[in-house]
Design an enzyme around this catalytic site. Structure first.
Site, PDB file in Angstrom:
ATOM      1  N   THR A  28       0.048   0.521  -2.485  1.00 21.73           N
ATOM      2  CA  THR A  28       1.294   1.296  -2.346  1.00 21.73           C
ATOM      3  C   THR A  28       1.888   1.681  -3.694  1.00 21.73           C
ATOM      4  O   THR A  28       2.496   2.747  -3.843  1.00 21.73           O
ATOM      5  CB  THR A  28       2.344   0.459  -1.559  1.00 21.73           C
ATOM      6  OG1 THR A  28       1.823   0.227  -0.262  1.00 21.73           O
ATOM      7  CG2 THR A  28       3.669   1.161  -1.435  1.00 21.73           C
ATOM      8  N   ASP A  71      -6.570   1.598  -0.722  1.00 23.65           N
ATOM      9  CA  ASP A  71      -5.610   0.780   0.020  1.00 23.65           C
ATOM     10  C   ASP A  71      -6.272  -0.597   0.105  1.00 23.65           C
ATOM     11  O   ASP A  71      -7.468  -0.696   0.403  1.00 23.65           O
ATOM     12  CB  ASP A  71      -5.427   1.373   1.425  1.00 23.65           C
ATOM     13  CG  ASP A  71      -4.361   0.656   2.234  1.00 23.65           C
ATOM     14  OD1 ASP A  71      -3.403   1.306   2.659  1.00 23.65           O
ATOM     15  OD2 ASP A  71      -4.509  -0.567   2.473  1.00 23.65           O
ATOM     16  N   SER A  73      -6.443  -2.766   2.170  1.00 24.70           N
ATOM     17  CA  SER A  73      -7.087  -3.119   3.443  1.00 24.70           C
ATOM     18  C   SER A  73      -8.581  -2.835   3.366  1.00 24.70           C
ATOM     19  O   SER A  73      -9.354  -3.327   4.185  1.00 24.70           O
ATOM     20  CB  SER A  73      -6.487  -2.304   4.588  1.00 24.70           C
ATOM     21  OG  SER A  73      -5.098  -2.396   4.549  1.00 24.70           O
ATOM     22  N   CYS A 292       0.406 -23.012  10.127  1.00 24.47           N
ATOM     23  CA  CYS A 292       1.718 -23.070   9.479  1.00 24.47           C
ATOM     24  C   CYS A 292       1.557 -22.765   7.995  1.00 24.47           C
ATOM     25  O   CYS A 292       0.592 -23.203   7.365  1.00 24.47           O
ATOM     26  CB  CYS A 292       2.320 -24.469   9.601  1.00 24.47           C
ATOM     27  SG  CYS A 292       2.486 -25.051  11.279  1.00 24.47           S
TER      28      CYS A 292
HETATM   29  N1  ASP Z   1      -1.521  -0.957   2.583  1.00 30.22           N
HETATM   30  C1  ASP Z   1      -1.068  -1.186   1.218  1.00 30.22           C
HETATM   31  C2  ASP Z   1      -2.180  -1.901   0.473  1.00 30.22           C
HETATM   32  O1  ASP Z   1      -2.341  -3.067   0.647  1.00 30.22           O
HETATM   33  C3  ASP Z   1       0.173  -1.979   1.223  1.00 30.22           C
HETATM   34  C4  ASP Z   1       0.768  -2.262  -0.141  1.00 30.22           C
HETATM   35  O2  ASP Z   1       0.206  -2.045  -1.174  1.00 30.22           O
HETATM   36  O3  ASP Z   1       1.906  -2.773  -0.158  1.00 30.22           O
HETATM   37  O4  ASP Z   1      -2.894  -1.272  -0.270  1.00 30.22           O
END
Ligand code: ASP
Length: 354
Positions: A28, A71, A73, A292
Site C-alpha cells: 500500500t 501486493d 498477498s 490466541c
Molecule cells: N494489500 C496490501 C499489501 O499487503 C496491504 C498493505 O500494504 O497495507 O501489499
C-alpha cells in the site's frame, strides 16, 4: 532479477552519517488507484516525488526496487530469497536496511528473514503503510522516516538494532514476534508475547534489555532454502474428518502447523487423534501453536491436549503462527535430519520464542 537501483541525492554531502539501503517490494505504501478503482502498486520513482524530505536527511540512501512491485498477498518464498540475497550481497556496503513491504504478509516476511540472516549485526527494518504515500492522511511518510532513523541509530559506534524488526505506527517490534492484528487503523501491528523494542515519540526510546545485543564476533550466515510442502490446520468447532484427513493426505506434505485452541487444545475424539497418529507415522511434522495472540501452548495442561505429546505433536510454545510457519519451512529447507528439525522447532533460533 532485474532490480532497479536509484541513488537518492541527499544534502549529506561527501561524508554522511550512515548509509542505508531501502528495498522497495510494493504494498500500500506506494499504491495508487487504477482505472478500475482498486489500489495497485506503482514504481519507486513516483514514490520519491512524494517524500522530498528524504533528500534532506544526513544519510547516503540507495533504493533497490523490485522490478514489479507486488501486493504482499503475492509474496512467497521467492521474494524472501530475493530479499535475503540483496541484504547478504550488500551487507558490508551499508549500515542498515529498510524494507518497504505490504502489511498483509509483513510479519511472515520479517519472520522468514530473521531465520535466513543469522548472526545479523545490523538493523533490518520492515515498514509500510495503511494509506498510500500520495494521500494527505498517509502514515507512509512517518513510518519511512522513523524506520530510516532507527536503521541508522548507533550507540558508541555500534548499531543499536541487530535484528529483523517491524517499525509501524510509532512502535518498533521484533519481526518474528509480530502479527498484523488490525486492518483499518494505523496501529496495524503488535507483538503480544514480546515487549515492544522501542517507542517513537519526541525521542526514540529503546527498550534496551529486550534487544538482541551486538556481538562483534558474530558473522552473518545466510540460508536461502525454504520448503513449502507445509500447511496450516486451524481448529474450529465442527471440524470434520474429511477436512483433517484432506490436509494430511496432501501429496508431499512434510509439516503442518496446528493452530489450536487456548493453551494448545484440540478435540480429543478418537477419529481426530487417529488422524494425528497416522500423520505421525508418515513422518509429517506436527507443530502446535495457539490461536490466541498472547500466551503459550502447554501440552498436558488440559485433558484435551494430553494425548498430543504421545502422538508426536511438537509444542510451539509462545510462537506466532507466522513465526511457526516460516520456521518450519526454513528448517525443512535447510536441515536433513527430522530429529534435528524437531529439536530446533522447540528452541529459539533468533528470539522467536521464549
Ligand atoms: N494489500 C496490501 C499489501 O499487503 C496491504 C498493505 O500494504 O497495507 O501489499
Amino acid at each position: 532479477m532485474n532490480y532497479r537501483i536509484i541513488n537518492i541525492k541527499t544534502t549529506a554531502g561527501s561524508d554522511p552519517d550512515s548509509s542505508i539501503l531501502i528495498i522497495y517490494t510494493g504494498g500500500t505504501f506506494g499504491m495508487a488507484y487504477d482505472e478500475a478503482g482498486s489500489l495497485a502498486p506503482f514504481n519507486f520513482g513516483r514514490v520519491l516525488e512524494r517524500i522530498p524530505e528524504l533528500k534532506s536527511l544526513d544519510l547516503k540512501i540507495t533504493v533497490i526496487s523490485f522490478p514489479e512491485p507486488v501486493d504482499s498477498s503475492n509474496v512467497s518464498k521467492e521474494q524472501w530469497i530475493d530479499l535475503g540475497y540483496i541484504i547478504y550481497e550488500n551487507y558490508h556496503q551499508y549500515d542498515g536496511f529498510v524494507i518497504l513491504h505490504g502489511t498483509d504478509t509483513m510479519a511472515y516476511s520479517a519472520s522468514a528473514l530473521s531465520f535466513m540472516l543469522q548472526g545479523l549485526q545490523k538493523p533490518v527494518i520492515f515498514t509500510g503503510a495503511q494509506i498510500p504515500i500520495g494521500f494527505i492522511r498517509s502514515d507512509a511518510r512517518e513510518n519511512l522516516i522513523t524506520a530510516l532513523e532507527i536503521a541508522s541509530a548507533t550507540k558508541e559506534g555500534v548499531p543499536i538494532i541487530n535484528e529483523v524488526c517491524i517499525y509501524f505506527n510509532f512502535m518498533l517490534l521484533r519481526g518474528n514476534r509480530s502479527q498484523k492484528i488490525r486492518s483499518s487503523t494505523f496501529a496495524a501491528f503488535d507483538s503480544e508475547n514480546y515487549p515492544r523494542l522501542a517507542e517513537a515519540g519526541i525521542f526514540i526510546e529503546y527498550n534496551e534489555s529486550y534487544l538482541i545485543p551486538a556481538n562483534k564476533k558474530n558473522q552473518l550466515k545466510f540460508y536461502n532454502n525454504f520448503d513449502d510442502n507445509v500447511a496450516i490446520l486451524k481448529m474450529f468447532p465442527g471440524i470434520n474428518k474429511q477436512v483433517v484427513e484432506g490436509i494430511f493426505n496432501i501429496e508431499g506434505i512434510k509439516g503442518v502447523v496446528m493452530e489450536t485452541y487456548g493453551s494448545g487444545n484440540t478435540p480429543n475424539s478418537a477419529w481426530f487423534l487417529n488422524c494425528l497418529k497416522e500423520a505421525n507415522k508418515k513422518n509429517i511434522l506436527l507443530l502446535n501453536v495457539s490461536q490466541c495472540s498472547g500466551g503459550e501452548v502447554i501440552m498436558g495442561r488440559y485433558e484435551t491436549s494430553k494425548q498430543l505429546i504421545d502422538l508426536g505433536v511438537i509444542g510451539g510454545g509462545d510462537m506466532t503462527t507466522e513465526a511457526a510457519m516460516t520456521k518450519m519451512m526454513f528448517l525443512l529447507g535447510n536441515e536433513n535430519k527430522t530429529e534435528e528439525i524437531k529439536k530446533k522447532l522447540q528452541i529459539p533460533i533468533c528470539g522467536e520464542m521464549d
